[in-house]
Design a protein around this motif. Structure first.
Motif: not given
Length: 166
Positions: A120-135
């Motif tokens: 339910g939370t937008p995936m993080r955009v410009r953080v770490r590779v492990r966040d896998r966001g924004p898509l």
């Protein structure tokens, strides 16, 4: 500078039902479609992408090892909205320039989802590779064990930023 958003807004109003490239600043763009699409190129912000309609998928991934709840736009819906109903070739590229070829059946038969949200939370955009966001392009592995293969895992690209359609 102020004329561009107004011009883009008028352009999108002139073509109701068409996929709408965002009128947002380039920094708001999270996905670019290029190649054989309507208008030759389409940039999507998170809001524009999600406006196409969110689907939900609960699945285990090879990288998370527990059921995760993803929300996003199906690859099939995105391609239809872009005017690319039957692409011969799809090439996806990540923020780090990792690229992979997608199969046309990933959109139609394999249920690929461009996840914009995790639990339910937008995936993080410009953080770490492990966040896998924004898509993150995910597949219904829990529902379709036949998709649990190295070839499909390779196509499950995260930090997706561009799809070239040919």
């Amino acid at each position: 500078m102020r004329r561009r958003p107004l011009l883009c807004m008028l352009t999108t109003l002139s073509f109701p039902g068409a996929a709408r490239p965002t009128a947002a600043a380039a920094s708001d763009t999270i996905l670019t479609l290029q190649g054989q699409v309507r208008h030759g190129r389409q940039d999507f912000s998170l809001a524009a992408l999600e406006a196409l309609g969110l689907e939900h998928l609960a699945t285990v991934t090879p990288w998370t090892h527990e059921v995760q709840s993803f929300s996003g736009v199906t690859l099939a819906r995105l391609l239809r909205a872009a005017g690319a109903d039957a692409p011969a070739r799809l090439r996806a590229e990540a923020l780090n320039r990792y690229g992979t070829e997608l199969l046309p059946e990933d959109a139609a038969a394999n249920g690929a989802l461009l996840a914009t949200r995790l639990d339910g939370t937008p995936m993080r955009v410009r953080v770490r590779v492990r966040d896998r966001g924004p898509l993150w392009l995910v597949f219904p592995w829990s529902q379709r064990p036949d998709l649990a293969s190295p070839q499909v895992y390779e196509r499950s690209i995260w930090q997706l930023r561009r799809i070239e359609i040919g």
